[in-house]
Design an enzyme around this catalytic site. Structure first.
Site, PDB file in Angstrom:
ATOM      1  N   GLU A  97       0.897  -1.378  -0.077  1.00 44.82           N
ATOM      2  CA  GLU A  97       0.088   0.007  -0.207  1.00 44.82           C
ATOM      3  C   GLU A  97       1.288   1.260  -0.191  1.00 44.82           C
ATOM      4  O   GLU A  97       0.341   2.339  -0.799  1.00 44.82           O
ATOM      5  CB  GLU A  97      -0.910  -0.394   1.058  1.00 44.82           C
ATOM      6  CG  GLU A  97      -1.885  -1.080   1.086  1.00 44.82           C
ATOM      7  CD  GLU A  97      -2.833  -0.893   0.612  1.00 44.82           C
ATOM      8  OE1 GLU A  97      -4.232  -1.857   0.409  1.00 44.82           O
ATOM      9  OE2 GLU A  97      -2.691  -0.051  -0.332  1.00 44.82           O
ATOM     10  N   ASP A 128      -4.888 -10.153  -7.664  1.00 43.59           N
ATOM     11  CA  ASP A 128      -4.933  -9.842  -9.093  1.00 43.59           C
ATOM     12  C   ASP A 128      -3.411  -9.365  -9.283  1.00 43.59           C
ATOM     13  O   ASP A 128      -2.868  -9.644 -10.899  1.00 43.59           O
ATOM     14  CB  ASP A 128      -6.247  -8.758  -8.263  1.00 43.59           C
ATOM     15  CG  ASP A 128      -5.606  -7.876  -7.072  1.00 43.59           C
ATOM     16  OD1 ASP A 128      -4.781  -8.137  -6.488  1.00 43.59           O
ATOM     17  OD2 ASP A 128      -6.634  -6.947  -6.245  1.00 43.59           O
ATOM     18  N   GLU A 157     -19.643  -5.622  -4.400  1.00 37.21           N
ATOM     19  CA  GLU A 157     -18.739  -6.486  -4.425  1.00 37.21           C
ATOM     20  C   GLU A 157     -18.206  -8.055  -4.978  1.00 37.21           C
ATOM     21  O   GLU A 157     -17.138  -8.320  -5.161  1.00 37.21           O
ATOM     22  CB  GLU A 157     -18.299  -6.018  -2.624  1.00 37.21           C
ATOM     23  CG  GLU A 157     -17.133  -5.037  -2.880  1.00 37.21           C
ATOM     24  CD  GLU A 157     -16.036  -5.431  -2.765  1.00 37.21           C
ATOM     25  OE1 GLU A 157     -15.236  -5.494  -2.740  1.00 37.21           O
ATOM     26  OE2 GLU A 157     -15.797  -4.071  -3.775  1.00 37.21           O
ATOM     27  N   GLU A 176     -12.315  -0.647 -10.789  1.00 33.49           N
ATOM     28  CA  GLU A 176     -11.551  -2.311 -11.756  1.00 33.49           C
ATOM     29  C   GLU A 176     -12.474  -2.545 -12.689  1.00 33.49           C
ATOM     30  O   GLU A 176     -11.960  -2.421 -13.794  1.00 33.49           O
ATOM     31  CB  GLU A 176     -11.493  -2.950 -11.170  1.00 33.49           C
ATOM     32  CG  GLU A 176     -10.856  -3.739  -9.945  1.00 33.49           C
ATOM     33  CD  GLU A 176     -11.032  -2.656  -8.479  1.00 33.49           C
ATOM     34  OE1 GLU A 176     -10.326  -2.765  -7.756  1.00 33.49           O
ATOM     35  OE2 GLU A 176     -11.813  -2.367  -8.595  1.00 33.49           O
ATOM     36  N   THR A 232      -1.390  -0.235 -10.730  1.00 36.63           N
ATOM     37  CA  THR A 232      -2.661  -0.771 -10.169  1.00 36.63           C
ATOM     38  C   THR A 232      -3.415   0.460  -9.534  1.00 36.63           C
ATOM     39  O   THR A 232      -4.443   0.137  -9.203  1.00 36.63           O
ATOM     40  CB  THR A 232      -2.041  -2.113  -9.319  1.00 36.63           C
ATOM     41  OG1 THR A 232      -3.405  -2.321  -9.163  1.00 36.63           O
ATOM     42  CG2 THR A 232      -1.321  -1.815  -8.383  1.00 36.63           C
TER      43      THR A 232
END
Length: 604
Positions: free
Chosen positions: A197, A335, A445, A509, A595
């Site tokens: 992160e 991912d 979700e 996304e 990303t």
């Protein structure tokens, strides 16, 4: 998600709980797939807060304060750095973007009107952050409070620097630029640093703004280096594999580090683009060296896993064991390791074929083991990606997996795989479908679907759908009529069997892949789909202060959540703005989008 290697239900539940305890503040995790059909009734999913949902800091014991990071003598120093590859590529990387014709006046007006609406929404969110949470990580869009989810280094501000530049908000950018002088990346009250992160939001945010401003503001690169120097300390282990959750104050005290025996795949392979760009910008080889060692081990293991070509969701980095876990997914916790394979090839200018090999080795196993076509009443020719645990396939779609359409699209273009472009479009259309079928116009979700037997052909069978509804139902009456009534009451369109996680949390996304597919094909229907998505999001999530996630996408009167992740301004609104921009603004032939949607300049 059940993470057990065995297919016994109770061990699966125990291991899921262990992962919850270990990984509950991760960005990468989406909630797990649905429980096996025979999971004991009355046990609701025990989802961790999740790259992106509702993260909550772990309470920690305070050590002596203040403590500041400083460069240490490494316990396991690198003797010789791996250099950036410089071999001439065998052939130029093919163009990605469509050759857009000149647009007519009416199309231009519509596009600019839509773009202006996105910009207004961004300014609303940005103003709420400025007024209520300036120099904090995130604003709480209902209460007007703030939260520091990412070590308190002004995550929303740094994450959004490049969005300000892209939208031409120069005055706002200058104010943010002045503020970053006050961010001290040598210290935080957090005892544990999430290396992933920190890298994607902070280091990535600074470098993208540096690239977009053509190096005009040296402080941006200086700050990126501060972050890089800090997180590089997490690689000081015997095998130079990093510690994903790093107790940095213990390192300052001289405690030796060892990589974890349970590291999420997404945290293993999702630093490559940022670390490579930092080496490219600074000339310091240690950052590329750090991630290249990780990539080399991923390549060695790729053909030896439970599904050759893919890596399991958790790996043992301490012992470099990639076969313990039998769970495979492209969703949360895995991912961006896959996403970064074609992107790293682009960033390196094709000077190595390693990332092409890695990516191409994943494509067929993904198609054969994870992709599925849902059985829908209208026979929609769409695809989703599920999760496989051992021999069992879970036909459960996640919003997080919507990035796959964009990944397949880019891979199809740069690796000359035209047959994959059709797969990419079906994946993108699947996510659009999931937005369109919900009463709020927003994709959940996580949700389960009835699956077709083939990716190419499918015949609607109501009984198959009803059986799927029964598996997820707690009703005493499981008759056909009762199941149909339940589907109506729970707003489950024919083919959808359960909404496992009902929230929408401002995720990027889906629009990310819609944007990429539009730039690849020029299909204006994708702009129209993006507009439907945007107007639904704006209608359902806007608050007086900013924008908020919502609790249940099945109901238009649902509650809002007092949470606005930094990726709302850094990613989601950026992609909406770009799909209504001139195609040369952040061209995919000039930039690599991380990303976290941070654009880095491609090198020749």
């Amino acid at each position: 998600m059940p993470l057990a290697r065995k297919r016994l239900i109770i061990p699966a539940f125990i291991l899921t709980f262990v992962i919850y305890i270990l990984f509950d503040d991760i960005d990468l995790d989406g909630p797990p797939p649905d429980y096996p059909p025979d999971f004991p009734p009355g046990h609701p999913p025990n989802y961790p807060p999740n790259h992106h949902p509702d993260r909550r800091p772990i309470p920690e014991v305070e050590l002596d304060e203040p403590v500041h990071w400083h460069k240490l003598h490494e316990q396991y120093p690198v003797k010789e750095f791996i250099a950036l590859p410089s071999d001439t590529p065998s052939k130029p990387i093919p163009r990605i973007q469509y050759d857009f014709p000149k647009e007519d006046a009416s199309d231009r007006k519509q596009r600019l009107d839509r773009q202006a609406a996105v910009k207004e929404a961004f300014l609303h969110a940005w103003t709420g952050y400025k007024e209520h949470a300036w120099l904090k990580d995130e604003v709480s869009p209902i209460s007007g409070k703030f939260v520091n989810s990412f070590s308190g280094w002004a995550a929303s501000l740094v994450d959004t620097l490049d969005t300000l530049l892209i939208m031409g908000l120069d005055d706002e950018f200058q104010r943010a630029l002045e503020a970053i002088e006050d961010i001290d990346f040598t210290t935080t009250a957090d005892q544990t640093i999430n290396v992933f992160e920190t890298t994607i939001r902070y280091m990535g945010g600074f470098m993208a703004a540096y690239d977009l401003s053509d190096g005009k503001y040296p402080i941006l690169l200086k700050k990126a280096q501060e972050v890089g120097e800090f997180v590089y300390g997490a690689f000081d282990t015997p095998n130079r594999m990093h510690v994903a959750r790093w107790k940095w104050k213990e390192s300052l005290r001289g405690t030796p580090l060892r990589a974890s025996q349970k590291t999420l795949l997404a945290e293993v392979g999702s630093l490559s683009v940022e670390f490579t760009r930092l080496t490219q910008l600074t000339g310091d080889p240690k950052y590329f060296d750090a991630i290249q060692r990780v990539t080399d081990h991923l390549e060695k293991a790729q053909s030896k896993t439970g599904i050759p070509g893919l890596w399991p969701m958790t790996v043992d980095l301490e012992n470099l064991d990639f076969v313990k876990d039998s769970q495979f997914t492209l969703g949360g916790m895995a991912d961006s390791t896959y996403e970064y394979l074609p992107k790293e090839h682009l960033l390196l200018g094709g000077h190595t074929e390693q990332y092409r090999r890695l990516y191409e080795a994943t494509v067929n196993p993904i198609k054969e083991n994870l992709l599925f076509r849902p059985m829908t009443f209208d026979k929609a020719d769409i695809l989703f990606s599920g999760t496989r645990i051992g021999k069992h396939m879970y036909y459960e779609a996640q919003h997080l997996t919507c990035f796959i359409g964009g990944m397949f699209g880019i891979g199809a273009k740069i690796f000359d795989r035209p047959e994959d472009l059709n797969t990419a479009r079906k994946l993108v259309d699947g996510c659009i479908w999931a937005y369109d079928v919900m009463p709020t116009g927003l994709m959940p979700e996580i949700f389960t679907l009835s699956a077709c037997d083939s990716l190419n052909e499918c015949v609607w069978d109501e009984q198959t759908w009803l059986r799927g509804l029964r598996k997820g139902s707690r009703n005493n009456d499981v008759s056909d009529a009762a199941m149909r009534q339940m589907a109506v009451a729970e707003h489950l369109p024919p083919g959808m069997t359960k909404v496992t996680d009902t929230r929408y949390i401002l995720r990027p996304e889906a629009i990310e892949s819609v944007f990429i597919m539009y730039r690849i094909t020029g299909d204006k229907a994708l702009q129209d789909a993006a507009w439907r998505m945007f107007t639904s999001i704006e209608k359902m999530t806007r608050t007086e202060i900013a924008h908020a996630g919502i609790q249940d996408v099945r109901y238009t009167d649902t509650a809002k959540l007092d949470k606005m992740e930094s990726f709302w301004m850094a990613e989601t609104l950026k992609y909406f703005y770009l799909i209504f921009s001139e195609p040369d603004l952040i061209s995919l032939d000039d930039y690599v989008l991380s990303t976290e949607a941070h654009p880095f300049k491609r090198v020749a």
